[in-house]
Design an enzyme around this catalytic site. Structure first.
Site, short mmCIF file in Angstrom:
data_model
loop_
_atom_site.label_atom_id
_atom_site.label_comp_id
_atom_site.label_asym_id
_atom_site.label_seq_id
_atom_site.Cartn_x
_atom_site.Cartn_y
_atom_site.Cartn_z
N LYS A 1 4.67 -5.01 6.92
CA LYS A 1 3.48 -4.77 6.40
C LYS A 1 2.62 -5.76 5.52
CE LYS A 1 2.38 -1.45 2.47
NZ LYS A 1 3.01 -0.60 1.22
N SER A 27 5.57 5.32 -0.76
CA SER A 27 5.06 4.50 0.17
C SER A 27 5.87 4.22 1.49
CB SER A 27 4.24 3.02 0.13
OG SER A 27 3.24 3.53 -0.98
N SER A 50 1.68 4.13 1.69
CA SER A 50 0.69 2.89 2.04
C SER A 50 1.27 2.39 3.29
CB SER A 50 0.48 2.09 0.96
OG SER A 50 1.42 1.27 0.41
#
Length: 604
Positions: free
Chosen positions: A77, A175, A151
């Site tokens: 990420k 997330s 996210s």
């Protein structure tokens, strides 16, 4: 594209490497070719083919025996540092290029894993939907018109599309779990501090954790074993503690479900049906469903965005926000801007209130081993989310926002598909440090979904690469008044003791009824080789190490704790008697155990 894409779980890839059917170089070349076309907006930056080949050649030179993640591709990420690749947190104006990888990334690379690139996210990890990025809304792996969840959107879709075997996300409010549910994956949110956050751009630094997306719970456990370590560079890093009772492998366990009126599916009948089916599968595994009051969890969840914790998101990027707020996407800017309404006094009052809420929520664990909830009550189209970004995003956090505030661990598990083909997922929750039981239970649940609803007897494969975590428990064999239903059994149950099994000793013991006031005490003696013994009925209980001291302190002479051999040759701690005490005691060995002796007394 090479025929071996999409990729599957880690053991399958390692098996193909071992057989010579594939090589790491072949795999990274195929992945690189595949991800050049990225209509789903998965990637923000990818490594060059030259860099990928360099990683692959390095692991090939070291060999499979030395590397537990030999040639396993993974995604990172883009709020987690990968050396030499810009970290943007999905905000180009914020970007910087780190010289070192985050601690958790480097541990994976050292184990032979190959980073493919940096994935898309809701900007500054603020959102649960995957649409809040200037790099484009990341599209669902099963239907591109729907949200991927955020996210950690790109990290989840990269795995779901088979472009990598696992990925790293982060989780503050869900997330690492919502994207797993929307893309049919495992989403493991470890106990806070187990995975180092050094080298991660924080959302809420006191709450964040790195998370793991994978196809199976076994893969998540394997990755966790490799990547977990205390890191002095992370002020929130924690040592792992014993997990206690391993409900994940138990034949009977208790799982909580929110009261019916507290469950929300936001009009999605498919989600409601699939959640009820998940509860039925848990019961088929030996779970006892217990309805709990979910309100303390919901009250904690509301604190994350309706309380002063939103100020921590502002603190994470304060200087950047003050100078470049115009570079932040509107929904994220709107959330972070609310931080300025809170004072220092508000923050402390919020901490006190949360402490009170946690006391209430933690009382739930006295009655259950884990909690079962939907991961999200429903899923939305990208168009709907962009038209109503705040309200719909809030709906997605209904079952997730409380988790890190209350210091719990969780794992999202695939739980079937809606009638329209979109995935649905459930989440298993437990207190901090009970990660291993959760992972075990998640794997059993995944296996259960391969069988018809109602099937029983799901066991863990013997070769499952789960970590050897200390349980923090001790097994104690009892043979007298501490047996279930007898007068002293509450000395175990009041210390949260768990009955493991009813069995017998090996056939070389004798049992005596010691003289004295009620409750009468048993004297268990192991005989010499030239003496005749029998097998004596015992119960084996599991007790936490921290409770053991007070339990042993109450044991009167001539009894004590020693080592007892069971019928299956296993040795456990248990009650033994000093030999001198049997001189005035009654030999009751022929009854085979204390219960039969008491029955004989009742019949007199």
């Amino acid at each position: 594209m090479q025929k071996f894409l999409p990729l599957g779980d880690i053991p399958s890839l390692l098996q193909r490497y071992a057989s010579g059917a594939l090589s790491p170089v072949q795999v990274v070349e195929a992945i690189h070719a595949e991800i050049q076309n990225d209509p789903d907006h998965i990637w923000i930056a990818t490594l060059s083919l030259e860099s990928l080949r360099s990683y692959a050649h390095k692991v090939e030179a070291q060999g499979m025996a030395a590397l537990p993640l030999y040639g396993v591709p993974f995604a990172v990420k883009d709020n987690i540092d990968l050396a030499g690749i810009p970290t943007t947190a999905a905000c180009p104006a914020f970007a910087y290029t780190p010289s070192r990888s985050a601690t958790v990334v480097q541990r994976l690379i050292d184990a032979g894993a190959i980073p493919i690139g940096k994935t898309n996210l809701d900007q500054f990890a603020t959102g649960l939907n995957g649409t809040r990025s200037p790099y484009g809304a990341c599209r669902n792996a099963f239907n591109p018109e729907y949200i991927s969840g955020g996210s950690s959107s790109g990290s989840a879709v990269a795995v779901a599309k088979g472009q990598v075997c696992f990925s790293l996300g982060t989780d503050t409010a869900g997330s690492g779990r919502v994207p797993a549910a929307f893309n049919n994956l495992i989403g493991y949110k470890p106990t806070k501090g187990w995975l180092s956050a050094h080298g991660m751009v924080p959302a809420c630094r006191s709450l964040d954790t790195v998370s793991i997306f994978s196809f199976t719970a076994a893969d998540a456990a394997h990755i966790m074993t490799i990547s977990t370590a205390y890191d002095a560079a992370d002020i929130y890093s924690r040592e792992r503690q014993g997990h206690g009772f391993n409900f994940g492998v138990a034949s009977h366990f208790r799982f909580g479900i929110p009261r019916q009126q507290q469950l929300k599916f936001f009009g999605n009948r498919d989600s409601e049906r699939l959640f009820n089916e998940a509860a039925a599968r848990m019961q088929a595994l030996g779970g006892e469903a217990i309805e709990i009051d979910f309100e303390p969890f919901l009250e904690a969840a509301r604190r994350l965005y309706e309380g002063p914790w939103v100020a921590e998101r502002y603190a994470a990027i304060q200087s950047f926000f003050e100078l470049h707020s115009d570079q932040i996407v509107a929904p994220v800017r709107e959330v972070i801007a609310t931080a300025k309404r809170y004072s220092a006094a508000d923050t402390f009052n919020g901490i006190y209130q949360l402490r009170s809420i946690k006391q209430q929520a933690d009382q739930t664990w006295a009655n259950i081993d884990c909690l079962l909830t939907p991961t999200a009550g429903t899923i939305y189209s990208i168009q709907a989310m962009q038209q109503d970004p705040i309200r719909l995003n809030t709906n997605l956090g209904y079952y997730t926002n409380f988790m890190n505030l209350l210091d719990y661990t969780a794992i999202a598990v695939p739980a079937g598909f809606q009638n329209d083909g979109l995935p649905f997922g459930i989440t298993l929750v437990a207190p901090a440090h009970q990660d291993e039981p959760l992972l075990h239970l998640a794997q059993r649940l995944q296996q259960a979904y391969l069988l018809p609803l109602g099937a029983t007897g799901i066991a863990l494969p013997q070769n499952t690469p789960f970590p050897a975590t200390r349980s923090g428990q001790v097994r104690i064999a009892v043979c007298g008044a501490h047996l279930s239903g007898l007068p002293l059994n509450d000395q175990l149950t009041s210390r949260q003791g768990r009955l493991v099994t009813s069995t017998t000793t090996s056939p070389d013991y004798r049992l005596y009824a010691l003289p004295g006031k009620p409750p009468q005490r048993p004297g268990l003696i192991r005989v010499n080789k030239n003496e005749q013994g029998v097998a004596i009925e015992v119960e084996v209980w599991e007790l936490s190490v921290r409770e053991l001291g007070s339990f042993v302190a109450n044991i009167p002479s001539p009894l004590g704790i020693g080592t007892i051999t069971l019928a299956n040759s296993e040795t456990v701690q248990g009650f033994l008697c000093e030999y001198y005490a049997i001189d005035n005691a009654k030999d009751i060995s022929h009854f085979g155990g204390w219960r039969n002796y008491l029955r004989q007394l009742d019949n007199l």
